[in-house]
Design a protein around this motif. Structure first.
Motif, PDB file in Angstrom:
ATOM      1  N   UNK A  94      46.260  73.173 105.854  1.00 26.19           N
ATOM      2  CA  UNK A  94      45.781  74.182 106.807  1.00 26.19           C
ATOM      3  C   UNK A  94      45.121  73.581 108.048  1.00 26.19           C
ATOM      4  N   UNK A  95      45.197  72.280 108.231  1.00 24.25           N
ATOM      5  CA  UNK A  95      44.566  71.626 109.382  1.00 24.25           C
ATOM      6  C   UNK A  95      45.561  70.750 110.129  1.00 24.25           C
ATOM      7  N   UNK A  96      45.318  70.563 111.418  1.00 21.99           N
ATOM      8  CA  UNK A  96      46.095  69.612 112.215  1.00 21.99           C
ATOM      9  C   UNK A  96      45.353  68.283 112.155  1.00 21.99           C
ATOM     10  N   UNK A  97      45.932  67.300 111.454  1.00 24.65           N
ATOM     11  CA  UNK A  97      45.234  66.043 111.227  1.00 24.65           C
ATOM     12  C   UNK A  97      46.068  64.832 111.626  1.00 24.65           C
ATOM     13  N   UNK A  98      45.348  63.780 111.961  1.00 23.66           N
ATOM     14  CA  UNK A  98      45.920  62.455 112.178  1.00 23.66           C
ATOM     15  C   UNK A  98      45.301  61.557 111.117  1.00 23.66           C
ATOM     16  N   UNK A  99      46.126  60.928 110.322  1.00 21.31           N
ATOM     17  CA  UNK A  99      45.644  60.043 109.271  1.00 21.31           C
ATOM     18  C   UNK A  99      46.264  58.665 109.468  1.00 21.31           C
ATOM     19  N   UNK A 100      45.428  57.635 109.414  1.00 18.46           N
ATOM     20  CA  UNK A 100      45.903  56.255 109.459  1.00 18.46           C
ATOM     21  C   UNK A 100      45.520  55.597 108.138  1.00 18.46           C
ATOM     22  N   UNK A 101      46.509  55.067 107.448  1.00 19.99           N
ATOM     23  CA  UNK A 101      46.299  54.335 106.203  1.00 19.99           C
ATOM     24  C   UNK A 101      46.675  52.886 106.463  1.00 19.99           C
ATOM     25  N   UNK A 102      45.684  52.026 106.478  1.00 22.28           N
ATOM     26  CA  UNK A 102      45.892  50.632 106.867  1.00 22.28           C
ATOM     27  C   UNK A 102      46.011  49.720 105.650  1.00 22.28           C
ATOM     28  N   UNK A 103      47.009  48.858 105.692  1.00 15.67           N
ATOM     29  CA  UNK A 103      47.225  47.815 104.691  1.00 15.67           C
ATOM     30  C   UNK A 103      47.616  48.398 103.330  1.00 15.67           C
ATOM     31  N   UNK A 104      48.574  49.287 103.344  1.00 19.86           N
ATOM     32  CA  UNK A 104      49.114  49.870 102.114  1.00 19.86           C
ATOM     33  C   UNK A 104      50.134  48.896 101.547  1.00 19.86           C
ATOM     34  N   UNK A 105      50.032  48.615 100.250  1.00 18.65           N
ATOM     35  CA  UNK A 105      51.012  47.702  99.655  1.00 18.65           C
ATOM     36  C   UNK A 105      51.635  48.220  98.367  1.00 18.65           C
ATOM     37  N   UNK A 106      51.249  49.426  97.941  1.00 23.94           N
ATOM     38  CA  UNK A 106      51.833  50.002  96.737  1.00 23.94           C
ATOM     39  C   UNK A 106      52.157  51.477  96.971  1.00 23.94           C
ATOM     40  N   UNK A 107      53.246  51.905  96.381  1.00 24.10           N
ATOM     41  CA  UNK A 107      53.672  53.293  96.527  1.00 24.10           C
ATOM     42  C   UNK A 107      52.627  54.267  95.977  1.00 24.10           C
ATOM     43  N   UNK A 108      51.926  53.870  94.900  1.00 26.01           N
ATOM     44  CA  UNK A 108      50.903  54.732  94.310  1.00 26.01           C
ATOM     45  C   UNK A 108      49.787  55.042  95.306  1.00 26.01           C
ATOM     46  N   UNK A 109      49.464  54.091  96.154  1.00 27.48           N
ATOM     47  CA  UNK A 109      48.413  54.307  97.163  1.00 27.48           C
ATOM     48  C   UNK A 109      48.839  55.394  98.134  1.00 27.48           C
ATOM     49  N   UNK A 110      50.048  55.295  98.617  1.00 33.03           N
ATOM     50  CA  UNK A 110      50.563  56.291  99.548  1.00 33.03           C
ATOM     51  C   UNK A 110      50.669  57.659  98.874  1.00 33.03           C
ATOM     52  N   UNK A 111      51.143  57.682  97.641  1.00 35.81           N
ATOM     53  CA  UNK A 111      51.257  58.951  96.905  1.00 35.81           C
ATOM     54  C   UNK A 111      49.892  59.601  96.711  1.00 35.81           C
ATOM     55  N   UNK A 112      48.867  58.804  96.405  1.00 31.52           N
ATOM     56  CA  UNK A 112      47.533  59.348  96.142  1.00 31.52           C
ATOM     57  C   UNK A 112      46.845  59.851  97.402  1.00 31.52           C
ATOM     58  N   UNK A 113      47.185  59.262  98.556  1.00 27.83           N
ATOM     59  CA  UNK A 113      46.479  59.592  99.798  1.00 27.83           C
ATOM     60  C   UNK A 113      47.258  60.505 100.735  1.00 27.83           C
ATOM     61  N   UNK A 114      48.584  60.456 100.676  1.00 27.94           N
ATOM     62  CA  UNK A 114      49.370  61.251 101.619  1.00 27.94           C
ATOM     63  C   UNK A 114      50.559  61.951 100.975  1.00 27.94           C
ATOM     64  N   UNK A 115      50.762  61.777  99.698  1.00 30.11           N
ATOM     65  CA  UNK A 115      51.811  62.491  98.982  1.00 30.11           C
ATOM     66  C   UNK A 115      53.139  62.523  99.694  1.00 30.11           C
ATOM     67  N   UNK A 116      53.518  63.697 100.175  1.00 35.42           N
ATOM     68  CA  UNK A 116      54.763  63.830 100.929  1.00 35.42           C
ATOM     69  C   UNK A 116      54.617  64.929 101.972  1.00 35.42           C
ATOM     70  N   UNK A 117      55.691  65.228 102.641  1.00 34.60           N
ATOM     71  CA  UNK A 117      55.653  66.160 103.770  1.00 34.60           C
ATOM     72  C   UNK A 117      55.054  67.528 103.437  1.00 34.60           C
ATOM     73  N   UNK A 118      55.295  68.011 102.233  1.00 35.19           N
ATOM     74  CA  UNK A 118      54.810  69.356 101.919  1.00 35.19           C
ATOM     75  C   UNK A 118      53.295  69.443 101.732  1.00 35.19           C
ATOM     76  N   UNK A 119      52.603  68.320 101.789  1.00 32.84           N
ATOM     77  CA  UNK A 119      51.137  68.329 101.762  1.00 32.84           C
ATOM     78  C   UNK A 119      50.573  68.752 103.116  1.00 32.84           C
TER      79      UNK A 119
END
Length: 197
Positions: A94-119
């Motif tokens: 419900x918000x317009x956001x900009x998120x920067x995730x720096x130094x990601x090296x595992x898929x689980x990290x991305x899944x836990x923090x940004x999931x996918x497009x429908x989030x």
């Protein structure tokens, strides 16, 4: 990269900056974030994802940090990673956001923090820096051909470009960072002045 992250369209965009350590991925992500964050209702810059995600509460701690920056609240009750994922999805949609995730090296990290497009709701941007190369070799071959073309096949130009190579990934398409375009042409002109530019 500016064009990929600016909020001129309402699609959700995940933009990746890939490359070896020390070439300026984090610096580029910080500069871009600082320049465009006023176009969003909220923003979050999560640094050192690889380092901070280790340990029992690592990902939960990063989820709390992300939501704390977005909501401007310190005390968030997240019990586990799945609970954090649900909370992030419900809040960010419900918000317009900009998120920067720096130094990601595992898929689980991305899944836990940004999931996918429908989030995410319309117009959101998620920028991820990583040293992993998540793209298939077929696309990489095309990108290599493009780099050689910019360098006009000159070994010196390729050597210089290699030191500054920064690849921008959007979905399944990849391109060189705009700064390299000018640098490659300048090297070619200097080394081969008789060649047309």
């Amino acid at each position: 990269m500016w064009n990929l992250l600016r909020r001129k369209s309402d699609d959700v965009r995940f933009v990746g900056i890939c490359g070896m350590g020390g070439i300026g991925k984090t610096t580029l992500a910080e500069v871009v974030s600082n320049r465009i964050r006023n176009q969003f209702q909220a923003h979050s810059f999560i640094g050192f994802v690889r380092e901070e995600s280790t340990g029992y509460h690592g990902l939960v701690s990063l989820q709390k940090q992300l939501l704390s920056q977005i909501l401007k609240e310190e005390k968030l009750n997240i019990q586990d990673v799945h609970g954090g994922m649900n909370m992030i999805k419900n809040i960010l949609f419900s918000r317009k956001v900009l998120i920067v995730l720096d130094n990601v090296d595992k898929e689980q990290q991305l899944e836990a923090l940004a999931g996918n497009h429908d989030w995410f709701g319309p117009g959101n941007r998620i920028n991820v820096t990583t040293f992993k190369k998540p793209y298939p070799k077929e696309n990489y071959v095309d990108l290599c051909k493009e780099i050689v073309k910019y360098a006009n096949g000159l070994p010196l130009a390729l050597k210089v470009l290699d030191k500054f190579l920064l690849i921008v990934c959007v979905g399944s398409s990849f391109s060189m960072h705009d700064l390299l375009h000018g640098m490659g042409k300048e090297i070619v002109q200097r080394e081969s002045p008789e060649e047309p530019s």
